[in-house]
Design a protein around this motif. Structure first.
Motif, short mmCIF file in Angstrom:
data_model
loop_
_atom_site.label_atom_id
_atom_site.label_comp_id
_atom_site.label_asym_id
_atom_site.label_seq_id
_atom_site.Cartn_x
_atom_site.Cartn_y
_atom_site.Cartn_z
N ILE A 1 0.86 -1.16 0.11
CA ILE A 1 -0.12 -0.10 0.09
C ILE A 1 0.83 1.40 0.16
N ASP A 2 2.13 1.28 0.93
CA ASP A 2 2.80 2.37 0.80
C ASP A 2 3.54 2.72 -0.89
N ALA A 3 3.62 1.60 -1.24
CA ALA A 3 4.26 1.69 -2.51
C ALA A 3 3.26 2.67 -3.85
N ALA A 4 2.12 2.65 -3.18
CA ALA A 4 0.70 3.08 -4.35
C ALA A 4 0.27 4.36 -3.60
N PRO A 5 1.10 5.45 -3.64
CA PRO A 5 0.56 6.77 -3.07
C PRO A 5 -0.79 7.50 -3.67
N ASN A 6 -0.97 6.81 -5.00
CA ASN A 6 -2.16 7.58 -5.78
C ASN A 6 -3.22 6.53 -5.65
N LEU A 7 -3.24 5.24 -4.94
CA LEU A 7 -4.31 4.37 -5.06
C LEU A 7 -5.68 4.66 -4.46
#
Length: 316
Positions: free
Chosen positions: A60-66
């Motif tokens: 989740i931290d790798a996906a700031p635009n999620l």
């Protein structure tokens, strides 16, 4: 980079339409390469998964635009829902879309075990015609014990009643006067009572910290030696070593497992037992259920990315 990332094999007409209308990257095996997955998540606004992708805090931290994590299925044990909520990410899932298919497979496994269908088939294919050897047992008049009686358990019990089975259930969240239990002339009992009384036990429990490994050798040893156990819920609720030991000691007559502690599983003693049926987590895999699941997740992704609320939102 794509707006929508599909990391497992999730196919159907709705997915095709989604790929036409949005920037979608579909990679059925991406879940196996976590580092590459994290790179591709950098710009993603939607993530569509089944149960293999471990959507943990790191991912989740790798996906700031999620904006949305859409789980094509009922269980959310592979998604850190609390952290997603903290990050303001919608978690969508399909808790009811495959319930009927799971219930039907449970009945299928029940019949296969009690009527010894797989063994009879194999023996016949090799030239045998051993009718007496494959004498089975009727469902009629037997007691079905359901560990967990939510939607899938209820659908299973309803169909079992049509076979003339008696219904008992163990469920800490179920009231003794629950309408759906009363309609089935069912009875709420403790887990120990269920294990001692049931001729067939089916497990429909979600995977939680409380249910992980909850069925042990000691539990299976309390079953009737003529009884069978079926699990179409989550493999991790069963201690497979304990189940294997109980089967080898004839504490129960047989078992059917559609789910395993580890998936895909390693070879184990379970594979060698003639009174065990093993299937590769296929309960939800019917054409009808998969169409409903894919329709639901694709619709929720469309809604969220267009600024509207999702329909099948997980409420923690």
């Amino acid at each position: 980079m794509s707006d929508v990332l599909v990391t497992e094999n999730i196919q159907g007409a709705s997915m095709i339409e989604l790929m036409k209308d949005l920037d979608v990257e579909f990679d059925a095996y991406l879940w196996q390469n976590v580092n590459l997955l994290k790179q591709k998540l950098a710009d993603a606004q939607a993530l569509i998964v089944r149960n293999q992708t471990k959507v943990n805090q790191e991912l989740i931290d790798a996906a700031p635009n999620l904006k949305i994590i859409a789980r094509a299925g009922a269980g959310l044990d592979n998604v850190d829902t609390a952290y997603a909520k903290e990050k303001g990410i919608v978690v969508s899932y399909t808790p009811d879309a495959n319930s009927l298919s799971v219930a039907e497979l449970t009945l299928g496994l029940m019949l296969a075990l009690l009527r010894k269908i797989p063994d009879a088939r194999q023996d016949t294919l090799t030239g045998g015609w051993n009718r007496v050897k494959f004498t089975g047992t009727e469902l009629n008049g037997k007691t079905l014990g359901l560990i967990g009686m939510g939607r899938i358990g209820t659908l299973t019990a309803t169909r079992a009643r049509a076979f003339g089975m008696k219904i008992i259930a163990a469920d800490p969240y179920l009231a003794a006067d629950a309408p759906h239990l009363k309609e089935l002339n069912g009875k709420l009992v403790s887990l120990d009572e269920l294990l001692a009384q049931a001729d067939v036990i089916t497990c429909h429990s979600p995977l939680t910290p409380d249910t992980r490994g909850m069925l042990t050798y000691q539990h299976f040893s309390k079953m009737k030696p003529t009884a069978c156990f079926i699990n179409t819920s989550r493999g991790e609720v069963v201690d497979e070593r304990g189940l294997t030991q109980a089967l080898l000691e004839h504490k129960l007559a047989g078992a059917a497992l559609d789910v395993r502690e580890m998936e895909p599983p390693h070879q184990s003693a379970l594979n060698q037992l003639e009174n065990v049926i093993l299937t590769p987590h296929i309960a939800a895999f019917t054409l009808e259920a998969q169409e409903r699941v894919v329709d639901a997740v694709c619709e929720d992704v469309r809604l969220v990315l267009s600024g509207k609320p999702a329909v099948n939102v997980f409420q923690s």
